[in-house]
Design a protein around this motif. Sequence first.
Motif, PDB file in Angstrom:
ATOM      1  N   LYS A   8       0.828  -1.190   0.000  1.00 41.51           N
ATOM      2  CA  LYS A   8       0.000   0.000   0.000  1.00 41.51           C
ATOM      3  C   LYS A   8       0.869   1.249   0.000  1.00 41.51           C
ATOM      4  O   LYS A   8       1.962   1.271   0.556  1.00 41.51           O
ATOM      5  N   LYS A   9       0.356   2.283  -0.633  1.00 34.55           N
ATOM      6  CA  LYS A   9       1.021   3.566  -0.487  1.00 34.55           C
ATOM      7  C   LYS A   9       0.875   4.019   0.958  1.00 34.55           C
ATOM      8  O   LYS A   9      -0.111   3.741   1.621  1.00 34.55           O
ATOM      9  N   LEU A  10       1.831   4.769   1.403  1.00 37.06           N
ATOM     10  CA  LEU A  10       1.755   5.304   2.745  1.00 37.06           C
ATOM     11  C   LEU A  10       0.527   6.201   2.864  1.00 37.06           C
ATOM     12  O   LEU A  10       0.266   7.034   2.014  1.00 37.06           O
ATOM     13  N   LEU A  11      -0.207   6.019   3.922  1.00 38.27           N
ATOM     14  CA  LEU A  11      -1.443   6.757   4.127  1.00 38.27           C
ATOM     15  C   LEU A  11      -1.270   8.250   3.928  1.00 38.27           C
ATOM     16  O   LEU A  11      -2.059   8.906   3.279  1.00 38.27           O
ATOM     17  N   ILE A  12      -0.220   8.792   4.496  1.00 34.72           N
ATOM     18  CA  ILE A  12      -0.088  10.243   4.506  1.00 34.72           C
ATOM     19  C   ILE A  12       0.172  10.807   3.128  1.00 34.72           C
ATOM     20  O   ILE A  12       0.105  12.019   2.932  1.00 34.72           O
ATOM     21  N   LEU A  13       0.476   9.961   2.142  1.00 35.15           N
ATOM     22  CA  LEU A  13       0.792  10.474   0.815  1.00 35.15           C
ATOM     23  C   LEU A  13      -0.271  10.174  -0.234  1.00 35.15           C
ATOM     24  O   LEU A  13      -0.167  10.637  -1.354  1.00 35.15           O
ATOM     25  N   THR A  14      -1.286   9.414   0.107  1.00 31.05           N
ATOM     26  CA  THR A  14      -2.175   8.930  -0.949  1.00 31.05           C
ATOM     27  C   THR A  14      -3.165   9.967  -1.429  1.00 31.05           C
ATOM     28  O   THR A  14      -3.601   9.904  -2.568  1.00 31.05           O
ATOM     29  N   SER A  15      -3.552  10.901  -0.604  1.00 34.39           N
ATOM     30  CA  SER A  15      -4.589  11.848  -1.004  1.00 34.39           C
ATOM     31  C   SER A  15      -4.113  13.259  -0.791  1.00 34.39           C
ATOM     32  O   SER A  15      -3.728  13.621   0.312  1.00 34.39           O
ATOM     33  N   LEU A  16      -4.146  14.047  -1.835  1.00 36.85           N
ATOM     34  CA  LEU A  16      -3.686  15.420  -1.761  1.00 36.85           C
ATOM     35  C   LEU A  16      -4.850  16.359  -2.001  1.00 36.85           C
ATOM     36  O   LEU A  16      -5.884  15.977  -2.515  1.00 36.85           O
ATOM     37  N   VAL A  17      -4.668  17.610  -1.667  1.00 37.45           N
ATOM     38  CA  VAL A  17      -5.805  18.499  -1.496  1.00 37.45           C
ATOM     39  C   VAL A  17      -6.080  19.390  -2.681  1.00 37.45           C
ATOM     40  O   VAL A  17      -6.961  20.223  -2.641  1.00 37.45           O
ATOM     41  N   VAL A  18      -5.364  19.235  -3.764  1.00 43.09           N
ATOM     42  CA  VAL A  18      -5.378  20.273  -4.770  1.00 43.09           C
ATOM     43  C   VAL A  18      -6.623  20.254  -5.640  1.00 43.09           C
ATOM     44  O   VAL A  18      -6.770  21.053  -6.541  1.00 43.09           O
ATOM     45  N   ILE A  78       8.251   8.537   0.471  1.00 43.12           N
ATOM     46  CA  ILE A  78       7.060   7.693   0.424  1.00 43.12           C
ATOM     47  C   ILE A  78       6.830   6.982   1.751  1.00 43.12           C
ATOM     48  O   ILE A  78       5.742   7.008   2.302  1.00 43.12           O
ATOM     49  N   ILE A  79       7.848   6.346   2.257  1.00 43.64           N
ATOM     50  CA  ILE A  79       7.729   5.619   3.525  1.00 43.64           C
ATOM     51  C   ILE A  79       8.825   6.107   4.455  1.00 43.64           C
ATOM     52  O   ILE A  79      10.012   5.995   4.148  1.00 43.64           O
TER      53      ILE A  79
END
Length: 506
Positions: free
Chosen positions: A2-12, A193-194
């Motif tokens: 899995k992608k690291l949680l903190i990087l998977t969703s961005l706000v733009v 990433i991690i």
Amino acid sequence: MKKLLILTSLVVALIAPGCKKEYLETKPTDQIALEEVFTSTTNANAVVSGIYAYMNTRTTTTTSNAQGKPGVGGILLGIDFMGEDLHQAAATWFTSTGEGNYVSPRTDTHPSNLYYYRTFYRMINNANYVLDNIDLPSVTGLESEKIRLKAEALTIRAYAYSYLVQFYGTRYNAAAKPNVQLGVPLVLTTADIIKPRATVEDVYTQIVADLDKAIALNSTTKTNKTHADVWVARGLRARVALTMQDYPNAIKFAKDVIDGGKYPLMSQSDYVSGFNNNALSEFMWCAMPTTEQGDTFGSFYGQIAYNANTTYMRGTPKMINSNLYNQIPVNDVRRKLWEPAPTAANFPLPTAAFTRRAYMSRKFSVKTVGDPSLGDTPWMRSAEMHLILAEAYARSGQDLLAQTALFDLVKVRDLTAVKTVKIGTALIDEIMINRRVELWGEGFRYLDLKRLNLPLDRTAANVPNYVGTSVANLLTIPAGDVKFLFLIPRDELNANPLIPQSAQNP
């Protein structure tokens, strides 16, 4: 993996009005490419503006308990309910969302816990995109604009980390340097990433470095008060220094802001006008939502404004700890922000459906009568700088300077006030009472309890006593108790092999 949680969703997705898709994902396949975003300072400015929009936006996912979390303002409300000064009479909202009863911080699967973690890391991720790309030769635009955008991104990143490390790390202790206890992952580029949990010392070192860089860039131009300028960076630098018990720097940077004179203290008439307008002189940094961005029931003002016509506010007005209220001098304008014995005469409300409670608040008011959601949410006020200056002087043994610093604030709030002659612990206590009164509802009390290693005591209220059922009867927590420490969200542990269960908080 899995992608690291903190990087998977961005706000733009919030950057450009009308843009239906997020276009700063880690892999922007069918979305607008990064190369197109960072071709000009105009486009890069949209990224920064998107971060600010996100800071005032409620997400719509069912996993985030979004209804009670209107961005950063919702987090500030949540952590104030974790103190003893802001409360309500019924077990609703910040009981069910887990802050007031300390369930969400201590539950690694709790939606509110995840919301806090994800919100600040999304801000960090987007700030990293700006910092990684703004100096590329392909970015056209004025150098002054590049400097401004870089300074804002640095300030946003430092701001986000300042909350994360206080939530998920144990308190900073200047007497125990280096603070090797685990903090949070330091994600400083878009290539990160991690990452494992960095130490609390390392996180604060990065926060200070970011703020010092932002201050050195000396960006004084901003579109409006939603944007951070050099004065906000200095204010945040003072705030962080106080948390680190670095009193010389807390004094220096708080004094810089005060002496700069850009954000003078409000008049008494402005002080009772509802804390909802960016035009108020001491608002240094705030959310400025438009009607289109209003969230009605889930907004900041929909949850704390006494006249917000929402089901929640009609039935559960917010109240001040009566013991704290009774320590406000009788001629102090701040005393007018709460009503010990509200009646139809002294506390008129929009409709008969509204409930009155003893010691209820009128500090926050909706900006437009009839609109239950709109108001400019304060993130930083210059009054805080006066309190930082007074506390830092007092805690470093400079009592006379502390007395003067406190008086500079108090004499504006109470036209009959005289300078205190207290010294030592008694002076610090007086400063802290003023801090609790002044910053009520703005997200400081839990953080103060933790940074000062103080106990939580909700039993000290006079009549009416703190309503225990509103917080599942959690009325006391000893100083230094593990309850003050948030658990790392389970989603992060599952996605990040560098944070094993053994690295979870106790």
